[in-house]
Design a protein around this motif. Structure first.
Motif, PDB file in Angstrom:
ATOM      1  N   PRO A   1       0.824  -1.204   0.000  1.00 27.55           N
ATOM      2  CA  PRO A   1       0.000   0.000   0.000  1.00 27.55           C
ATOM      3  C   PRO A   1       0.860   1.257   0.000  1.00 27.55           C
ATOM      4  CG  PRO A   1       0.189  -0.867   2.225  1.00 27.55           C
ATOM      5  CD  PRO A   1       0.954  -1.797   1.335  1.00 27.55           C
ATOM      6  N   LEU A   2       0.285   2.376  -0.401  1.00 28.08           N
ATOM      7  CA  LEU A   2       1.039   3.628  -0.403  1.00 28.08           C
ATOM      8  C   LEU A   2       1.446   4.003   1.018  1.00 28.08           C
ATOM      9  CD1 LEU A   2      -0.999   5.806  -2.950  1.00 28.08           C
ATOM     10  CD2 LEU A   2       1.069   4.450  -3.363  1.00 28.08           C
ATOM     11  N   LEU A   3       2.546   4.729   1.134  1.00 24.58           N
ATOM     12  CA  LEU A   3       3.011   5.180   2.449  1.00 24.58           C
ATOM     13  C   LEU A   3       2.052   6.224   3.007  1.00 24.58           C
ATOM     14  CD1 LEU A   3       6.835   5.552   1.698  1.00 24.58           C
ATOM     15  CD2 LEU A   3       5.820   3.983   3.350  1.00 24.58           C
ATOM     16  N   LYS A   4       1.878   6.190   4.315  1.00 26.59           N
ATOM     17  CA  LYS A   4       1.013   7.175   4.979  1.00 26.59           C
ATOM     18  C   LYS A   4       1.729   7.728   6.192  1.00 26.59           C
ATOM     19  CE  LYS A   4      -3.726   6.136   3.805  1.00 26.59           C
ATOM     20  NZ  LYS A   4      -4.799   5.205   4.047  1.00 26.59           N
ATOM     21  N   GLY A   5       1.515   9.030   6.460  1.00 25.45           N
ATOM     22  CA  GLY A   5       2.069   9.637   7.664  1.00 25.45           C
ATOM     23  C   GLY A   5       3.531  10.018   7.543  1.00 25.45           C
ATOM     24  N   THR A   6       4.052  10.117   6.328  1.00 27.59           N
ATOM     25  CA  THR A   6       5.440  10.557   6.151  1.00 27.59           C
ATOM     26  C   THR A   6       5.478  12.082   6.123  1.00 27.59           C
ATOM     27  OG1 THR A   6       5.331  10.619   3.740  1.00 27.59           O
ATOM     28  CG2 THR A   6       5.900   8.506   4.744  1.00 27.59           C
ATOM     29  N   ARG A   7       6.673  12.654   6.017  1.00 26.14           N
ATOM     30  CA  ARG A   7       6.771  14.117   5.979  1.00 26.14           C
ATOM     31  C   ARG A   7       5.932  14.678   4.835  1.00 26.14           C
ATOM     32  NH1 ARG A   7       8.709  18.787   4.336  1.00 26.14           N
ATOM     33  NH2 ARG A   7       8.965  17.880   2.281  1.00 26.14           N
ATOM     34  N   SER A   8       5.980  14.008   3.673  1.00 25.10           N
ATOM     35  CA  SER A   8       5.110  14.384   2.558  1.00 25.10           C
ATOM     36  C   SER A   8       4.717  13.099   1.832  1.00 25.10           C
ATOM     37  CB  SER A   8       5.849  15.324   1.597  1.00 25.10           C
ATOM     38  OG  SER A   8       5.143  15.396   0.364  1.00 25.10           O
ATOM     39  N   ASP A   9       3.481  12.661   2.041  1.00 30.79           N
ATOM     40  CA  ASP A   9       3.050  11.416   1.393  1.00 30.79           C
ATOM     41  C   ASP A   9       3.075  11.505  -0.137  1.00 30.79           C
ATOM     42  OD1 ASP A   9       2.804  10.302   3.855  1.00 30.79           O
ATOM     43  OD2 ASP A   9       0.624  10.438   3.968  1.00 30.79           O
TER      44      ASP A   9
END
Ligand SMILES: [Zn+2]
Ligand SMILES: [Zn+2]
Length: 376
Positions: free
Chosen positions: A185-193
């Motif tokens: 799945p796509l990354l979530k909650g990073t500095r900029s998704d």
């Protein structure tokens, strides 16, 4: 220093131009099946048949590259801000574009998709690649509307494709496009998704390879490593306009590019490209759209990379990035392998500190300078 560094880049450019001349004047090899690539001129012009061309287009503070495959098919990766759309279309026309076979939106930020709206209104587009991440912005909404009202070369709507790692394409014989990211799945909650879920793709053509990284940041790189991709490439489109979070030494070691291209606007408010990124790129051929304008690269059967730019860089791109000399002891961080001035405000915890008598000693031990050493 200014004189020498200027000379060095000129010499670098000369070396490349010399290769062009060697490539042009040498008799064709008996084993060659395709013509050697004629050198591109500094003006944008259509790519000759049988030649793989990549044009990194100057769209100010944004990102855009047109790939023309040896059979004439085209892939446009990103298109700068909406305000750049008309100028971008003009450049594509000069490059001989009549249709876009693959239009790639690496991620939904306006400096990547804005100009694509005008492209979709102008040219037939066969297929649109997108990460399909929910994203609220007027520009992304306009982009999706433009996709919906665009036409493909056969008169239907363009095919809208949400792409993930593992997708490969053979757009022309002996050319392979491989999508390396994002993964599901796509990354979530990073500095900029949006940045960290950028489409990363490599292009392997006869005689050379290109790696496009969108605005991928650290979290996205870490995710990328877990898939054990082949990152090695001759030409790297540096991620996130040369921001500090777009590149690090480990990543550069994996890619090990001969040529690095930074799409970046002159005097942008983000401070891109970051001086630490430029310092990491020292020793490689660095091209920047703010200094060189449009940057056109060609690969022919002679397997030599030929590069022409619409502007000669006024100064050596990395000249202003040379760290200021630092005198006296420095303090390293055993974990990050970064060293600091003793008066730096972000010194590592005492238990992680390694002391060196000089910056040179720290660098010999494999440490690199923190921004406090670089004068920030
Ligand atoms: Zn960007
Ligand atoms: Zn972005």
């Amino acid at each position: 220093m200014g004189f020498n560094t200027t000379m060095r880049v000129r010499l670098g450019l000369l070396t490349i131009l010399l290769l062009v001349f060697v490539g042009c004047s040498a008799p064709p090899k008996r084993t060659a099946t395709a013509p050697a690539a004629p050198a591109p001129t500094t003006a944008l012009e259509p790519a000759p048949q049988g030649v793989q061309q990549v044009a990194f287009l100057d769209v100010g503070q944004g990102d855009s590259a047109l790939i023309t495959f040896p059979n004439g098919k085209t892939m446009l990766i990103d298109g700068g801000e909406t305000s750049e759309g008309v100028a971008l279309v003009g450049k594509l026309r000069r490059l001989g574009v009549q249709q876009i076979d693959w239009l790639v939106a690496t991620h939904p930020h306006s400096d990547h998709i804005g100009g694509l709206i005008q492209v979709l209104k102008t040219f037939p587009v066969a297929e649109v690649w997108d990460i399909g991440m929910p994203f609220e912005s007027p520009v992304y909404r306009d982009f999706l509307l433009a996709v919906r009202s665009a036409r493909s070369p056969n008169g239907a709507r363009p095919k809208f494709r949400v792409v993930r790692r593992g997708l490969t394409l053979e757009p022309a014989p002996n050319v392979r496009v491989s999508v390396l990211a994002p993964s599901e799945p796509l990354l979530k909650g990073t500095r900029s998704d949006p940045n960290n879920n950028s489409i990363v793709l490599r292009i392997d053509a006869a005689g050379g390879s290109f790696l496009f990284t969108g605005d991928l940041e650290r979290e996205g790189r870490v995710r990328l490593y877990t898939t054990r991709p082949n990152l090695r490439a001759d030409v790297l489109k540096v991620a996130h306009h040369g921001a500090e979070n777009g590149t690090d030494r480990a990543f550069l070691n994996r890619v090990n590019p001969t040529v690095a291209v930074i799409p970046v606007g002159a005097g942008n408010r983000y401070g891109h490209p970051h001086r630490e990124t430029l310092a990491l790129l020292q020793g490689r051929h660095v091209y920047r759209t703010d200094l060189h304008g449009d940057i056109v690269m060609r690969l022919g059967a002679d397997k030599k990379l030929q590069i022409a730019t619409t502007r000669a860089a006024p100064t050596q791109p990395t000249a202003q990035t040379k760290p200021a000399p630092i005198v006296g002891m420095v303090i390293g961080n055993r974990n990050s392998k970064v060293y600091h001035r003793p008066d730096c405000r972000s010194l590592p915890k005492p238990e992680n500190q390694a002391r060196f008598r000089s910056a040179q000693e720290a660098e010999r031990a494999g440490y690199r300078p923190h921004t406090c050493v670089l004068g920030e």
